[in-house]
Design a protein around this motif. Structure first.
Motif, short mmCIF file in Angstrom:
data_model
loop_
_atom_site.label_atom_id
_atom_site.label_comp_id
_atom_site.label_asym_id
_atom_site.label_seq_id
_atom_site.Cartn_x
_atom_site.Cartn_y
_atom_site.Cartn_z
N TRP A 1 31.69 54.50 73.68
CA TRP A 1 32.92 53.49 74.24
C TRP A 1 32.69 53.70 76.00
O TRP A 1 33.80 53.38 76.62
N ARG B 1 40.65 52.57 76.83
CA ARG B 1 39.48 52.52 75.92
C ARG B 1 39.42 53.76 75.04
O ARG B 1 39.45 53.82 73.78
N GLN C 1 42.11 53.14 72.22
CA GLN C 1 41.33 51.95 71.29
C GLN C 1 40.60 52.89 70.25
O GLN C 1 40.29 52.59 69.23
#
Length: 587
Positions: free
Chosen positions: A412, A454, A457
């Motif tokens: 990520w 991020r 998420q």
């Protein structure tokens, strides 16, 4: 592979501890054996030497407990915390009561202890301020003993300390002298020092740090717990980052007001600046510390004295020019910054390297004094190695493990935060589910808005995966005791009289988890006693099911692919064969 097998071994070890504490010794023996087998397999793939040692220690611990159980022995705290920090809370109260205070020392005993302390201090090189503080400490304790001899009362019994200074200045050595003094004067019941760092106190997973810290405190009871580089416990916390070290500090503070010969004395050590910050983290820490010793760096002259003492103790000699110019050799080839990084360890390295130079210089037929006499040139060549050498650094155990989290963070674009997550205890994907808000993420040290988003998420995706796995496993973890149906379970729990009632109302394992007291009343369970007994049995079953489900989901989320291979010998419990495997593993 190593992480998967290690995690599986730890999960089974936790089950073994539960069985052990519950008195199910046959099941405990089997599970200790299985856990050991998984850990031995993990050892074969593990590359980190620190983790290798930890795994070996755990295996030996489980094998020893298996031997005890086979012989019908049951220690007071049976394998408490053997797996991942779990164990009976009751084990904390074991031996907590202090023994009666002994009679005060006689005047002769007191004088002998004071004389021995003076002799020990005289052997130390430099450290004048430390020596002065030690003598003041000895005098205070001696006066307290004389007060007791006359039936007078003494003031507070706080005796915890902070030692500040650079590496290699003798902090550990002096802590041993303090332990010896306390023991000789009857302040402590033991003269031992248990040395720990952050990694010895802080666990990698939630709810394990307190027990891990407590075990070290208990190990040091009656003596000294020497916490080296103690400032590491508060550095992340002072930055507002999440860190389980707070649990360790809380656990230590619980017992720092204890008194008596069997209480633990804490010595916190580290660099001066960092330790000054350490005590400001929590006012309770500073108020519980009575003595502060600062250790100055060794001067060049003092380093020469240390060199001569070490050579004398080993029976080695110096040529006349080496003895004459040793101070010049050290002063010319080092600077204050380098010496402050090493201090006494500088001489340990220098002597080792000078010995290497001597061995290179000597012919194979050398004999007599030539074999033990160091030349000036040996030191001149050896000391040049410091130009490229670096002071030894200790591995940070808080960074071990966490491969799956590190891998996902990298995927990520968050790999720069791997160490922050590891130090905060996020080692498994399951742990990330506790990051429920932006505030939680920023507390870890993730500062950029894009990185925070991020991370959230990633957590959201893992949370969805967790929900799916949880629903799938609801039907799997319904019977933990091998009961075929609800009727068999009721019989196992001694609740046979309710079988017909449960069958009539179509209560099965899927609906059992939601059964409440109101439901039981509707079913006709009117007597309070039987109803309470039923509710207790259901609550125990529900908790055990949730724990088993949670551990299974944790393992599943970590593996992410195929589950770990089942070992052919998973049921093996022969301790001798397992020890043989352990000896061969990792070689």
């Amino acid at each position: 592979m190593a992480n998967e097998m290690r995690d599986k071994g730890i999960a089974i070890a936790n089950q073994a501890v539960d069985a052990d504490n519950a008195g199910n010794y046959k099941d405990a023996i089997d599970k200790y054996g299985k856990a050991t087998e998984y850990l031995i397999t993990a050892l074969k793939y593990e590359k980190n030497p620190v983790t290798q040692k930890t795994i070996r220690d755990k295996c030996n611990e489980y094998l020893s407990r298996m031997d005890q159980l086979k012989k019908g022995q049951e220690p007071k705290a049976a394998a408490a915390g053997s797996g991942g920090g779990k164990g009976k809370e009751e084990s904390r109260s074991d031996d907590e009561e202090d023994e009666p205070e002994p009679e005060p020392l006689t005047a002769e005993q007191l004088a002998a202890a004071e004389k021995e302390m003076d002799e020990d201090l005289a052997k130390l090189v430099g450290m004048q301020s430390v020596k002065d503080n030690m003598k003041r400490l000895c005098k205070q304790l001696s006066l307290d003993i004389k007060r007791k001899q006359e039936g007078q009362k003494t003031l507070d019994a706080i005796r915890h300390m902070i030692f500040t200074g650079n590496p290699g200045v003798g902090k550990t050595t002096v802590s041993r002298l303090v332990a010896k003094l306390f023991h000789q004067l009857g302040v402590s019941s033991k003269d031992t020092v248990v040395e720990v760092q952050k990694g010895d106190l802080v666990a990698g997973y939630v709810n394990q740090t307190a027990m891990k810290t407590y075990k070290k405190i208990k190990e040091a009871r009656g003596g000294i717990l020497f916490v080296d580089e103690a400032y590491q416990l508060t550095q992340a916390l002072m930055k507002g980052q999440t860190d389980f070290a707070g649990e360790a500090i809380d656990e230590m503070m619980k017992v720092m007001n204890n008194s008596g010969r069997k209480s633990t004395t804490f010595v916190f050590a580290g660099y001066k600046k960092e330790m000054d910050e350490f005590v400001t983290y929590n006012a309770g820490i500073e108020s519980r510390i009575k003595y502060r010793f600062h250790f100055d760096d060794y001067t060049v002259k003092e380093l020469v004295v240390i060199t001569n003492l070490k050579l004398e103790s080993k029976g080695y000699k110096l040529t006349p020019d080496a003895a004459r110019d040793m101070e010049l050799v050290i002063d010319k080839n080092t600077n204050a910054d380098l010496r402050s990084k090493y201090n006494g360890r500088l001489i340990d390295n220098l002597l080792q390297w000078a010995s290497d130079e001597m061995n290179s210089r000597l012919p194979l037929d050398a004999s007599g004094d030539a074999l033990i006499t160091l030349h000036k040139s040996d030191f001149e060549k050896a000391i040049k190695r410091f130009a490229t050498a670096r002071p030894p650094t200790k591995a940070d155990p808080t960074l071990l493990g966490g491969y799956e989290v590190e891998k996902h963070l990298s995927e990520w674009g968050l790999d720069q935060y791997s160490q922050l997550f590891a130090r905060a205890g996020y080692r498994q994907l399951y742990d990330l589910l506790s990051l429920s808000s932006e505030k939680d993420v920023r507390a870890l040290g993730v500062s950029k808005d894009a990185d925070v988003n991020r991370t959230l998420q990633l957590v959201e995706r893992l949370d969805e995966q967790h929900r799916v796995l949880s629903l799938k496993m609801d039907a799997t973890f319904i019977s933990l005791d091998g009961a075929a149906d609800i009727s068999a379970w009721l019989e196992q729990e001694g609740l046979t009289k309710f079988v017909e009632l449960f069958v009539k109302n179509e209560i099965n394992f899927e609906t059992l988890a939601d059964l409440t007291e109101d439901h039981l009343k509707e079913m006709g369970v009117s007597e309070i006693g039987p109803r309470i007994k039923l509710l207790k049995a259901i609550e125990v079953w529900r908790r055990e099911r949730d724990i088993a489900k949670k551990e299974a989901i944790r393992a599943k989320m970590n593996v992410m692919n195929a589950p770990p291979p089942v070992l052919r010998d998973a049921s093996l419990t022969d301790t001798e064969k397992l020890r043989s495997k352990l000896e061969k593993a990792g070689q």
